[in-house]
Design a protein around this motif. Structure first.
Motif, PDB file in Angstrom:
ATOM      1  N   ARG A   1      10.304   2.935  -0.346  1.00 24.15           N
ATOM      2  CA  ARG A   1      10.296   1.775   0.234  1.00 24.15           C
ATOM      3  C   ARG A   1       9.341   1.822   1.515  1.00 24.15           C
ATOM      4  N   ALA A   2       9.497   2.597   2.543  1.00 25.20           N
ATOM      5  CA  ALA A   2       8.947   3.382   3.669  1.00 25.20           C
ATOM      6  C   ALA A   2       7.219   2.611   3.413  1.00 25.20           C
ATOM      7  N   VAL A   3       6.650   3.233   2.426  1.00 25.80           N
ATOM      8  CA  VAL A   3       5.221   2.241   2.304  1.00 25.80           C
ATOM      9  C   VAL A   3       5.203   1.073   2.180  1.00 25.80           C
ATOM     10  N   ASP A   4       6.076   0.602   1.577  1.00 22.02           N
ATOM     11  CA  ASP A   4       6.163  -0.907   2.096  1.00 22.02           C
ATOM     12  C   ASP A   4       6.540  -1.063   2.959  1.00 22.02           C
ATOM     13  N   ALA A   5       7.312  -0.903   4.330  1.00 17.98           N
ATOM     14  CA  ALA A   5       7.735  -1.016   5.355  1.00 17.98           C
ATOM     15  C   ALA A   5       6.757  -1.223   6.422  1.00 17.98           C
ATOM     16  N   LEU A   6       5.813  -0.141   6.013  1.00 15.81           N
ATOM     17  CA  LEU A   6       4.550   0.197   6.705  1.00 15.81           C
ATOM     18  C   LEU A   6       3.768  -0.727   6.182  1.00 15.81           C
ATOM     19  N   ARG A   7       3.212  -1.341   5.349  1.00 13.79           N
ATOM     20  CA  ARG A   7       2.455  -2.681   4.609  1.00 13.79           C
ATOM     21  C   ARG A   7       2.998  -3.360   5.376  1.00 13.79           C
ATOM     22  N   GLY A   8       3.990  -4.100   5.261  1.00 17.21           N
ATOM     23  CA  GLY A   8       4.755  -5.486   5.978  1.00 17.21           C
ATOM     24  C   GLY A   8       4.452  -5.319   7.390  1.00 17.21           C
ATOM     25  N   ALA A   9       4.610  -4.574   8.200  1.00 20.34           N
ATOM     26  CA  ALA A   9       4.623  -4.012   9.628  1.00 20.34           C
ATOM     27  C   ALA A   9       2.861  -4.093   9.847  1.00 20.34           C
ATOM     28  N   ALA A  10       2.166  -3.682   9.106  1.00 22.11           N
ATOM     29  CA  ALA A  10       0.548  -3.809   9.233  1.00 22.11           C
ATOM     30  C   ALA A  10       0.135  -5.544   9.049  1.00 22.11           C
ATOM     31  N   ARG A  11       1.217  -5.886   8.278  1.00 25.66           N
ATOM     32  CA  ARG A  11       0.503  -7.476   7.344  1.00 25.66           C
ATOM     33  C   ARG A  11       0.814  -8.782   8.590  1.00 25.66           C
ATOM     34  N   THR A  12       1.900  -8.602   9.170  1.00 31.08           N
ATOM     35  CA  THR A  12       2.581  -8.958   9.639  1.00 31.08           C
ATOM     36  C   THR A  12       2.893  -8.882  11.759  1.00 31.08           C
ATOM     37  N   GLY A  13       2.125  -7.812  11.606  1.00 28.46           N
ATOM     38  CA  GLY A  13       2.469  -7.550  13.182  1.00 28.46           C
ATOM     39  C   GLY A  13       3.796  -7.308  13.929  1.00 28.46           C
ATOM     40  N   ARG A  14       4.459  -7.504  12.767  1.00 28.68           N
ATOM     41  CA  ARG A  14       6.003  -7.416  13.993  1.00 28.68           C
ATOM     42  C   ARG A  14       6.182  -5.889  13.743  1.00 28.68           C
ATOM     43  N   PRO A  15       7.363  -5.434  14.632  1.00 25.57           N
ATOM     44  CA  PRO A  15       7.117  -3.764  14.506  1.00 25.57           C
ATOM     45  C   PRO A  15       8.914  -4.049  13.612  1.00 25.57           C
ATOM     46  N   HIS A  16       8.491  -2.346  13.326  1.00 22.01           N
ATOM     47  CA  HIS A  16       9.991  -2.569  12.341  1.00 22.01           C
ATOM     48  C   HIS A  16      10.808  -0.986  13.507  1.00 22.01           C
TER      49      HIS A  16
END
Length: 295
Positions: A254-269
């Motif tokens: 899930r942390a990898v998913d969170a990193l992918r999401g932050a990289a894709r959207t530009g929104r900080p986790h």
């Protein structure tokens, strides 16, 4: 996302490598380690390339997962960010505030995403509980006990030099803060920090919401007494952190998913490098109080 692994110790073998290999939307792209023979063994186990040159790995991947001691992590994290790699970081981000700030600065300059892996924040039941309690107001106080038996059992982490030196404050302190800060707000002041048995420490914190919290942290608890508990008391009543039904590997996925999401959207986790810096600042203030009390 092509992700390389930096590190070959017990945590890398137990959690990072299995999670990267299991992830269906990420490519486990290679391993680098400070001990080349250990890197070759771990890479061979998963059929991925081993890198003797860390810069060669950074040039071949989109992101890196760091499973390194806090003395080694900041410099390599900065190097990876400057190479344009997104960062899946370990806790603590650093044990020195200035070093933690260099990581945050590198992340900001490079415009890369960052996530600090704090296990409880990425486990299903605890994550949902934290979100629910953060939505409540009127919390009065909290009690957190994070008691490990690393040095009183046959734990593979007992041989870790940095844990021997820094103890529970820096090893499990980040976990406790990762639960308390989203619910009670930032720490305005470390009101008290005292030593208990062996590496055990007791902290009293004042939070931005006006609530207080007490923390007991240890890596030397008797094995039968080990475990993590968080209790909140306030206008909503009493609430306890639930046990997780899963271990570190699904949480790391899930942390990898969170990193992918932050990289894709530009929104900080919420658990980004800036959060890791804040944790280091709080623990450094606690360490200063402990040192002053002992002198």
């Amino acid at each position: 996302m092509r992700i390389g692994l930096l590190g070959t110790g017990p945590w890398a073998r137990k959690a990072h490598a299995p999670a990267l290999a299991a992830h269906t939307a990420a490519d486990f792209a290679g391993v680098w380690g400070r001990r080349p023979e250990a890197a070759a063994e771990l890479a061979g186990r998963y059929g991925v390339p081993v890198y003797e040159d860390v810069d060669a790995l950074l040039a071949d991947v989109d992101a890196v997962a760091l499973a390194l001691p806090p003395s080694a992590q900041p410099g390599l994290a900065v190097r990876a960010a400057e190479a344009g790699c997104h960062l899946l970081l370990d806790k603590p981000l650093a044990v020195d505030v200035a070093e933690a700030r260099t990581v945050v600065g590198a992340v900001e300059r490079a415009g890369v995403a960052s996530v600090v892996f704090l296990t409880t924040r990425f486990q299903k039941e605890p994550e949902a509980w934290i979100d629910e309690q953060a939505a409540e107001s009127g919390w009065f106080t909290a009690r957190a006990q994070w008691l490990g038996a690393v040095f009183t059992s046959d734990s593979p982490y007992a041989a870790s030099p940095w844990r021997r030196e820094k103890g529970a404050l820096w090893d499990v302190g980040p976990h406790a803060l990762s639960v308390l800060l989203p619910v009670l707000g930032d720490v305005r002041e470390v009101l008290s920090a005292v030593h208990g048995p062996s590496d055990t420490v007791h902290l009293v914190l004042d939070h931005a919401t006006g609530a207080s919290s007490t923390l007991t942290l240890s890596l030397t608890a008797p094995p039968a007494a080990a475990g993590a508990d968080v209790e909140l008391r306030g206008e909503a009543g009493v609430s306890h952190l639930p046990r997780s039904s899963e271990g570190a590997v699904p949480a790391l996925v899930r942390a990898v998913d969170a990193l992918r999401g932050a990289a894709r959207t530009g929104r900080p986790h919420p658990c980004d490098a800036a959060f890791g810096l804040r944790v280091t600042e709080i623990l450094s203030a606690a360490q200063a109080r402990l040192t002053a009390a002992a002198s």
